[in-house]
Design a protein around this motif. Structure first.
Motif, PDB file in Angstrom:
ATOM      1  N   TRP A 108       0.927  -1.003   0.265  1.00  0.00           N
ATOM      2  CA  TRP A 108      -0.099   0.029   0.091  1.00  0.00           C
ATOM      3  C   TRP A 108       0.909   1.268  -0.097  1.00  0.00           C
ATOM      4  O   TRP A 108       2.036   1.341   0.162  1.00  0.00           O
ATOM      5  N   ARG A 113      -3.709   3.969  -1.627  1.00  0.00           N
ATOM      6  CA  ARG A 113      -3.862   2.878  -2.576  1.00  0.00           C
ATOM      7  C   ARG A 113      -3.248   1.590  -2.511  1.00  0.00           C
ATOM      8  O   ARG A 113      -2.031   1.516  -1.689  1.00  0.00           O
ATOM      9  N   TYR A 114      -3.828   0.407  -2.652  1.00  0.00           N
ATOM     10  CA  TYR A 114      -3.321  -1.057  -2.127  1.00  0.00           C
ATOM     11  C   TYR A 114      -3.508  -1.917  -3.446  1.00  0.00           C
ATOM     12  O   TYR A 114      -4.365  -1.856  -4.272  1.00  0.00           O
ATOM     13  N   GLN A 173      -4.371  -0.416   6.311  1.00  0.00           N
ATOM     14  CA  GLN A 173      -3.288  -0.169   6.932  1.00  0.00           C
ATOM     15  C   GLN A 173      -2.671  -0.742   8.165  1.00  0.00           C
ATOM     16  O   GLN A 173      -1.682  -1.221   8.394  1.00  0.00           O
TER      17      GLN A 173
END
Length: 177
Positions: free
Chosen positions: A82, A113-114, A137
């Motif tokens: 990410w 964004r991952y 996260q």
């Protein structure tokens, strides 16, 4: 179906970066993911990373938040990554199956964004915000050997769940006064 034992803060498996998975489609990875999902639901939790069940591999599962339509999606990722989208962060209370009975006020990026590999070998790439970004996260931090207390800016904001009611009604700014 197998319910796996959850590692608690202090166990060495939680303090080291997890290893990459060579074959995300391998039967043992699919079985690990199934067992992780069963364990997460049983706990109950919103997400789980492989190191939390004593497996030092880059695998994570989580439920996306309900965006008001009553729908939640189960996401399973192998070798995920990410990055933040912008620099904006916010503070919110987090808990963790590996830090039972506690909650902490943690800063996280508001948009990220991952990407990662799916168990069938496909790819998933997303840009998300809000609670979805926070959950990703949190779970992917586990893959780097990081627990949420390490992200906290002030350990006075680490509290027992039973005492959170005294703090949760206050904004982070009011709590500092």
């Amino acid at each position: 179906m197998a319910i796996l034992k959850i590692a608690k803060m202090g166990h060495p498996v939680l303090a080291r970066p997890a290893d990459s998975v060579a074959d995300p489609t391998a039967p043992e990875i699919r079985q690990l993911i199934e067992d992780m999902v069963d364990t997460m639901i049983d706990a109950p939790g919103q997400g789980l990373a492989a190191p939390q069940v004593h497996v030092p591999l880059r695998v994570a599962v989580f439920l996306t938040p309900d965006e008001g339509d009553g729908q939640r999606e189960l996401v399973t990722l192998v070798n995920p990554r990410w990055e933040p989208v912008g620099q904006e962060q916010d503070m919110a209370w987090e808990g963790c199956l590996s830090v039972p009975g506690m909650r902490g006020l943690v800063p996280r990026y508001t948009r990220i964004r991952y990407e990662g590999t799916l168990p069938d070998g496909g790819r998933l790439e997303r840009e998300v915000g809000g609670w979805h970004a926070r959950v990703v996260q949190h779970e992917l931090d586990h893959l780097d050997g990081i627990l949420y207390p390490q992200r906290m800016t002030d350990l006075k904001d680490l509290v027992f769940e039973s005492e959170l009611r005294h703090r949760a009604a206050l904004s982070p700014q009011e709590q500092e006064e």
